[in-house]
Design an enzyme around this catalytic site. Structure first.
Site, short mmCIF file in Angstrom:
data_model
loop_
_atom_site.label_atom_id
_atom_site.label_comp_id
_atom_site.label_asym_id
_atom_site.label_seq_id
_atom_site.Cartn_x
_atom_site.Cartn_y
_atom_site.Cartn_z
N TYR A 110 17.97 -23.36 -1.44
CA TYR A 110 17.29 -22.42 -0.54
C TYR A 110 16.95 -23.06 0.80
CZ TYR A 110 13.82 -19.43 1.58
OH TYR A 110 13.13 -18.66 2.48
N HIS A 137 12.45 -15.34 14.41
CA HIS A 137 11.07 -15.34 13.94
C HIS A 137 10.05 -15.46 15.08
CE1 HIS A 137 13.00 -15.62 10.13
NE2 HIS A 137 11.92 -15.99 9.45
N ASN A 194 7.72 -23.25 8.66
CA ASN A 194 7.19 -22.84 7.36
C ASN A 194 5.89 -23.60 7.06
OD1 ASN A 194 8.81 -22.45 4.10
ND2 ASN A 194 7.56 -21.05 5.27
N TYR A 222 -39.99 -13.20 5.46
CA TYR A 222 -38.81 -13.85 4.90
C TYR A 222 -37.98 -14.60 5.95
CZ TYR A 222 -39.19 -11.34 0.41
OH TYR A 222 -39.59 -10.86 -0.81
N PHE A 228 3.48 -23.16 1.42
CA PHE A 228 3.24 -22.52 2.72
C PHE A 228 2.15 -21.46 2.66
CE2 PHE A 228 6.87 -20.56 0.50
CZ PHE A 228 6.30 -19.35 0.18
N GLU A 236 8.37 -11.27 -0.57
CA GLU A 236 7.07 -11.86 -0.22
C GLU A 236 6.02 -10.77 -0.44
OE1 GLU A 236 7.95 -13.14 3.74
OE2 GLU A 236 9.46 -14.56 3.04
#
Length: 515
Positions: free
Chosen positions: A52, A82, A202, A283, A331, A420
């Site tokens: 991969y 990307h 990544n 308080y 990742f 994903e």
């Protein structure tokens, strides 16, 4: 100078690199690990078996075999396709922090990337040649893909070497194309080989880098909150029994003990406290150790998690000895997203209880005899609004924080056709935490501004009274920034001056040990 080796980068070093432009170099051990991992990768490539990201497509296309001759194109296509981030560019300090985090992750020696690529990133960093990185588009799973791709776009190329496909960078005050910026500094752009595009893009490096800066800032802001708290307690002639060490010890929480002890140290020597005749406070003062203590403990939990992450090997697959390639999910930014969500909640509460103290300072039925809204005298009420509106601002920021503190890591949308199918949303979590931190910094600044005025008014009524050793120094510093005045003022510049001093850590915090 900071030397990185892929395993020992600290948050303190990260901040110095991001903000002080500390020089960064590779250790010899780091160089050796990079060279070794490249040899491991070459072993895999020579075996010609499908692995991969090395000779296959990405995401849903993981089952598509890619010819060895196309490995450079595969890496370049990944970077180009990307680089889809949108939104305003990130601040320089975030980009610098992310660059060193990514370089450090690669130096861990499991990415199969050439040493010259890491050295190029570090040269860019040391020259302050910073890629322009859009602030939106990351899911924090498969890492901060669009941001890291935008980073790689500047210093990587292909045979065409097109200027319009090189992204944008900033250098010496000029915005240049990536190609032009690299040329101006004499740095060659690199044609990527097998897996190198994936190794660069990544990992949740931007999320981790921003989280590191946030944690560092939150530690100081917690101490500022304690200082503001102590000054308010004196201004309303508060009771200190609630901070007695015996009370804290029987509940056992370290954070609660830290806060109570710090408050007592700040107010040591004060003759304002325990003079009102009350047996206990509301308080927002009495329970401060119980409410703010968890912020201390959250930071103690989050800090080592983020420090581990900035030293993590986070791309996929990772390469090991004897040419072993393991495909996994390092990742995935869930640990960062959850850590930021926890910290968002804690910081929001720190701001919320500070706003309640501001409210008490301004209410004449609660502030131990001071005028309403801290006007200079009761006769001025109506003609002057006093500090009414600074409180409005604090309240508005608290309400904003209450929305932003809703956890981001519980939200996910599937991508890549379901391959994903669970994303971390880590980047959004970090961005929201940063906004909350900025808001709380303003709230604490407003409390300091109001508490300083309240102390002034109490001293006018009781000139014989003395502030504590620590609170007196805080009050003096506030007054050096914002001199005492009478009547209504334009409060915004005063708020901004104090906030800026908190941002730049110009306020010295005596009597409070490090978090």
């Amino acid at each position: 100078m900071t030397t990185i080796d892929g395993q020992s980068l600290t948050l303190q070093q990260l901040v110095k690199i991001a903000r002080d432009h500390d020089e960064v170099i590779l250790s010899q051990d780091g160089k050796n690990k990079l060279d070794q991992s490249k040899q491991w990768l070459d072993t895999i490539v020579n075996q010609k078996r499908p692995v991969y990201g090395i000779n296959t497509g990405f995401g849903i296309f993981a089952d598509r075999k890619i010819n060895e001759a196309d490995s450079a194109k595969l890496s370049r296509n990944l970077v180009l396709s990307h680089s889809v981030g949108v939104g305003k560019p990130l601040d320089d300090e975030i980009v610098r922090a992310a660059m060193v985090v990514r370089a450090n992750a690669l130096t861990a020696g499991h990415s199969g990337i050439r040493r010259e690529i890491v050295e190029t990133i570090l040269r860019m960093l040391n020259l302050n040649l910073l890629p322009e990185i859009p602030s939106q588009g990351s899911l924090g799973s498969s890492g901060d893909l669009c941001m890291l791709s935008q980073l790689a776009l500047v210093f990587t190329t292909d045979e065409k070497d097109l200027d319009e496909q090189s992204g944008w960078a900033n250098w010496e005050g000029k915005r240049l194309t990536g190609k032009a910026a690299m040329a101006a500094t004499g740095l060659p752009r690199i044609i990527l080989g097998p897996k190198e595009g994936l190794a660069l893009t990544n990992g949740a490096s931007f999320s981790a880098a921003l989280a590191g800066l946030i944690v560092n800032d939150a530690e100081y802001l917690l101490k500022c909150a304690i200082a503001a708290m102590a000054m308010t307690t004196e201004a309303v002639l508060g009771c200190t029994d609630a901070f007695d060490v015996r009370l804290q010890q029987v509940r056992h929480h370290e954070g609660q003990q830290y806060i109570a002890n710090a408050l007592l140290e700040m107010m040591k020597g004060s003759t304002f406290i325990n003079t009102s005749g009350r047996v206990q406070d509301a308080y927002s003062i009495r329970c401060a150790p119980q409410v703010i203590g968890p912020v201390y403990e959250l930071l103690e939990y989050v800090k080592p998690q983020i420090e581990k992450e900035i030293n993590a090997a986070t791309d996929n697959p990772l390469i090991f000895e004897n040419g072993v390639s393991l495909s996994g999910g390092n990742f995935h930014g869930e640990i960062i997203g959850m850590a930021m969500d926890f910290l968002s909640i804690a910081l929001s509460e720190m701001g919320a209880i500070a706003e309640r103290r501001i409210y008490r300072l301004l209410d004449s039925s609660m502030n131990s005899g001071l005028p309403a809204m801290l006007v200079d005298s009761p006769e001025d009420a109506g003609l002057n609004s006093g500090y009414m509106m600074p409180h409005y601002t604090a309240a508005a920021l608290v309400l904003e924080n209450q929305t932003l503190a809703h956890p981001d890591s519980v939200h996910s949308l599937p991508t890549s056709a379901g391959q994903e199918d669970h994303n971390a949303n880590a980047w959004t979590a970090a961005i929201h935490t940063r906004t909350i931190l900025e808001n709380v910094r303003t709230i604490i600044g407003i409390e300091m501004l109001c508490a300083a005025k309240a102390v002034d008014l109490q001293q006018q009524k009781h000139p014989e009274m003395e502030m504590g050793d620590g609170t007196k120094r805080i009050h003096q510093q506030i007054r050096a920034l914002v001199p005492a005045t009478t009547g209504d003022q334009w409060w915004k510049p005063d708020i901004e001056k104090i906030k800026q001093a908190l941002t730049e850590r110009e306020i010295v915090l005596p009597g409070i040990s490090a978090v």
